[in-house]
Each structure stands twice: as C-alpha cells, then as structure tokens.
Design a protein around this motif. Structure first.
Motif, PDB file in Angstrom:
ATOM      1  N   ILE A  12       0.846  -1.199   0.000  1.00  0.00           N
ATOM      2  CA  ILE A  12       0.000   0.000   0.000  1.00  0.00           C
ATOM      3  C   ILE A  12       0.881   1.250   0.000  1.00  0.00           C
ATOM      4  O   ILE A  12       0.616   2.207  -0.736  1.00  0.00           O
ATOM      5  CB  ILE A  12      -0.945   0.006   1.219  1.00  0.00           C
ATOM      6  CG1 ILE A  12      -1.904  -1.183   1.176  1.00  0.00           C
ATOM      7  CG2 ILE A  12      -1.696   1.314   1.323  1.00  0.00           C
ATOM      8  CD1 ILE A  12      -2.900  -1.154   0.042  1.00  0.00           C
ATOM      9  N   LEU A  13       1.933   1.246   0.810  1.00  0.00           N
ATOM     10  CA  LEU A  13       2.849   2.384   0.832  1.00  0.00           C
ATOM     11  C   LEU A  13       3.511   2.582  -0.529  1.00  0.00           C
ATOM     12  O   LEU A  13       3.655   3.712  -1.001  1.00  0.00           O
ATOM     13  CB  LEU A  13       3.918   2.202   1.915  1.00  0.00           C
ATOM     14  CG  LEU A  13       3.445   2.248   3.363  1.00  0.00           C
ATOM     15  CD1 LEU A  13       4.613   1.993   4.297  1.00  0.00           C
ATOM     16  CD2 LEU A  13       2.787   3.579   3.666  1.00  0.00           C
ATOM     17  N   ILE A  14       3.905   1.496  -1.153  1.00  0.00           N
ATOM     18  CA  ILE A  14       4.528   1.584  -2.476  1.00  0.00           C
ATOM     19  C   ILE A  14       3.535   2.129  -3.488  1.00  0.00           C
ATOM     20  O   ILE A  14       3.873   3.000  -4.304  1.00  0.00           O
ATOM     21  CB  ILE A  14       5.083   0.215  -2.913  1.00  0.00           C
ATOM     22  CG1 ILE A  14       6.254  -0.170  -2.006  1.00  0.00           C
ATOM     23  CG2 ILE A  14       5.522   0.245  -4.373  1.00  0.00           C
ATOM     24  CD1 ILE A  14       6.752  -1.575  -2.204  1.00  0.00           C
ATOM     25  N   GLU A  15       2.297   1.643  -3.454  1.00  0.00           N
ATOM     26  CA  GLU A  15       1.267   2.143  -4.372  1.00  0.00           C
ATOM     27  C   GLU A  15       1.051   3.646  -4.174  1.00  0.00           C
ATOM     28  O   GLU A  15       0.975   4.400  -5.146  1.00  0.00           O
ATOM     29  CB  GLU A  15      -0.061   1.408  -4.163  1.00  0.00           C
ATOM     30  CG  GLU A  15      -0.106   0.041  -4.766  1.00  0.00           C
ATOM     31  CD  GLU A  15      -1.457  -0.643  -4.548  1.00  0.00           C
ATOM     32  OE1 GLU A  15      -2.299  -0.120  -3.790  1.00  0.00           O
ATOM     33  OE2 GLU A  15      -1.652  -1.709  -5.146  1.00  0.00           O
ATOM     34  N   GLU A  16       0.952   4.080  -2.920  1.00  0.00           N
ATOM     35  CA  GLU A  16       0.736   5.500  -2.642  1.00  0.00           C
ATOM     36  C   GLU A  16       1.898   6.347  -3.152  1.00  0.00           C
ATOM     37  O   GLU A  16       1.696   7.403  -3.751  1.00  0.00           O
ATOM     38  CB  GLU A  16       0.537   5.723  -1.144  1.00  0.00           C
ATOM     39  CG  GLU A  16      -0.766   5.173  -0.615  1.00  0.00           C
ATOM     40  CD  GLU A  16      -0.875   5.234   0.901  1.00  0.00           C
ATOM     41  OE1 GLU A  16       0.138   5.579   1.572  1.00  0.00           O
ATOM     42  OE2 GLU A  16      -1.963   4.947   1.416  1.00  0.00           O
ATOM     43  N   ALA A  17       3.129   5.872  -2.933  1.00  0.00           N
ATOM     44  CA  ALA A  17       4.309   6.616  -3.386  1.00  0.00           C
ATOM     45  C   ALA A  17       4.346   6.693  -4.912  1.00  0.00           C
ATOM     46  O   ALA A  17       4.643   7.748  -5.486  1.00  0.00           O
ATOM     47  CB  ALA A  17       5.578   5.960  -2.854  1.00  0.00           C
ATOM     48  N   LEU A  18       4.033   5.595  -5.581  1.00  0.00           N
ATOM     49  CA  LEU A  18       4.024   5.589  -7.046  1.00  0.00           C
ATOM     50  C   LEU A  18       2.926   6.489  -7.606  1.00  0.00           C
ATOM     51  O   LEU A  18       3.135   7.204  -8.585  1.00  0.00           O
ATOM     52  CB  LEU A  18       3.849   4.166  -7.579  1.00  0.00           C
ATOM     53  CG  LEU A  18       5.083   3.271  -7.494  1.00  0.00           C
ATOM     54  CD1 LEU A  18       4.734   1.832  -7.851  1.00  0.00           C
ATOM     55  CD2 LEU A  18       6.180   3.801  -8.399  1.00  0.00           C
ATOM     56  N   GLU A  19       1.748   6.463  -6.979  1.00  0.00           N
ATOM     57  CA  GLU A  19       0.657   7.337  -7.438  1.00  0.00           C
ATOM     58  C   GLU A  19       1.053   8.798  -7.296  1.00  0.00           C
ATOM     59  O   GLU A  19       0.812   9.604  -8.200  1.00  0.00           O
ATOM     60  CB  GLU A  19      -0.622   7.059  -6.647  1.00  0.00           C
ATOM     61  CG  GLU A  19      -1.298   5.753  -7.017  1.00  0.00           C
ATOM     62  CD  GLU A  19      -2.439   5.395  -6.098  1.00  0.00           C
ATOM     63  OE1 GLU A  19      -2.605   6.045  -5.025  1.00  0.00           O
ATOM     64  OE2 GLU A  19      -3.186   4.464  -6.435  1.00  0.00           O
ATOM     65  N   LYS A  20       1.683   9.138  -6.181  1.00  0.00           N
ATOM     66  CA  LYS A  20       2.119  10.508  -5.970  1.00  0.00           C
ATOM     67  C   LYS A  20       3.178  10.903  -6.989  1.00  0.00           C
ATOM     68  O   LYS A  20       3.111  11.956  -7.609  1.00  0.00           O
ATOM     69  CB  LYS A  20       2.665  10.669  -4.542  1.00  0.00           C
ATOM     70  CG  LYS A  20       3.072  12.079  -4.216  1.00  0.00           C
ATOM     71  CD  LYS A  20       3.534  12.185  -2.775  1.00  0.00           C
ATOM     72  CE  LYS A  20       3.981  13.606  -2.476  1.00  0.00           C
ATOM     73  NZ  LYS A  20       4.479  13.739  -1.112  1.00  0.00           N
ATOM     74  N   TYR A  21       4.158  10.037  -7.196  1.00  0.00           N
ATOM     75  CA  TYR A  21       5.247  10.293  -8.136  1.00  0.00           C
ATOM     76  C   TYR A  21       4.708  10.450  -9.560  1.00  0.00           C
ATOM     77  O   TYR A  21       5.038  11.401 -10.265  1.00  0.00           O
ATOM     78  CB  TYR A  21       6.278   9.185  -8.065  1.00  0.00           C
ATOM     79  CG  TYR A  21       7.370   9.309  -9.093  1.00  0.00           C
ATOM     80  CD1 TYR A  21       8.422  10.202  -8.903  1.00  0.00           C
ATOM     81  CD2 TYR A  21       7.359   8.533 -10.252  1.00  0.00           C
ATOM     82  CE1 TYR A  21       9.435  10.309  -9.844  1.00  0.00           C
ATOM     83  CE2 TYR A  21       8.361   8.643 -11.194  1.00  0.00           C
ATOM     84  CZ  TYR A  21       9.409   9.540 -10.991  1.00  0.00           C
ATOM     85  OH  TYR A  21      10.390   9.650 -11.931  1.00  0.00           O
ATOM     86  N   LEU A  22       3.871   9.506  -9.975  1.00  0.00           N
ATOM     87  CA  LEU A  22       3.345   9.546 -11.346  1.00  0.00           C
ATOM     88  C   LEU A  22       2.376  10.706 -11.530  1.00  0.00           C
ATOM     89  O   LEU A  22       2.281  11.276 -12.622  1.00  0.00           O
ATOM     90  CB  LEU A  22       2.679   8.206 -11.689  1.00  0.00           C
ATOM     91  CG  LEU A  22       3.638   7.009 -11.756  1.00  0.00           C
ATOM     92  CD1 LEU A  22       2.845   5.724 -11.928  1.00  0.00           C
ATOM     93  CD2 LEU A  22       4.643   7.189 -12.867  1.00  0.00           C
TER      94      LEU A  22
END
Length: 83
Positions: free
Chosen positions: A69-79
C-alpha cells in the motif's frame, strides 16, 4: 489386521477432510477480500536497496499499513506529479 487398516484409513480420511475444509475456507477468505477491495493487482518483483527496505518496513509499522500500500501510494504521488 483389518481393524488396524480401517483405523488408519479413517484417520487419513478425517485429516484430508480437515485439510480440504481449511483450504476451502482460505479460498473463500481470499475471494471475500478481493471483492471488498475490488482492485485488480499484478504481482511484481524487483530489487530494492536494503536500507530502503528497512525504512519501508518501519513506515509500514508506524502507519499500520501494508508495504504494498505504501509503495502504491508513493508511485501514485510520483506519477501524478509527472503528468
């Protein structure tokens, strides 16, 4: 000899039933979780520096979230910032 065979067969049959019930319960739980989330996911594998992995695990504990979930959130923010 027949009695011993019968007892062994019954014990194995009972163990198989218990195992199959547990297996079907796990499948039902996974299906239920997937319906609740209703998000299609793809399993991925990648290498990560050990220090980053350690920090990620600590953040997961602090925030009471799963690592993915943390990885998904970080990727969504980055992208989201890149678009």
């Amino acid at each position: 000899m027949y009695k011993r065979f019968k007892r062994t067969y019954q014990a194995r049959t009972k163990a198989n039933l218990l195992t199959s019930r547990k297996f079907s319960t796990n499948i039902e739980m996974k299906k239920r979780r997937n319906k609740e989330n209703n998000i299609e996911r793809k399993r991925v594998s990648f290498d990560l520096r050990t220090d980053l992995h350690k920090q990620l695990k600590m953040q997961a504990l602090v925030q009471d979230k799963k690592i993915y979930i943390l990885i998904e959130e970080a990727l969504e923010k980055y992208l989201g910032e890149k678009l």
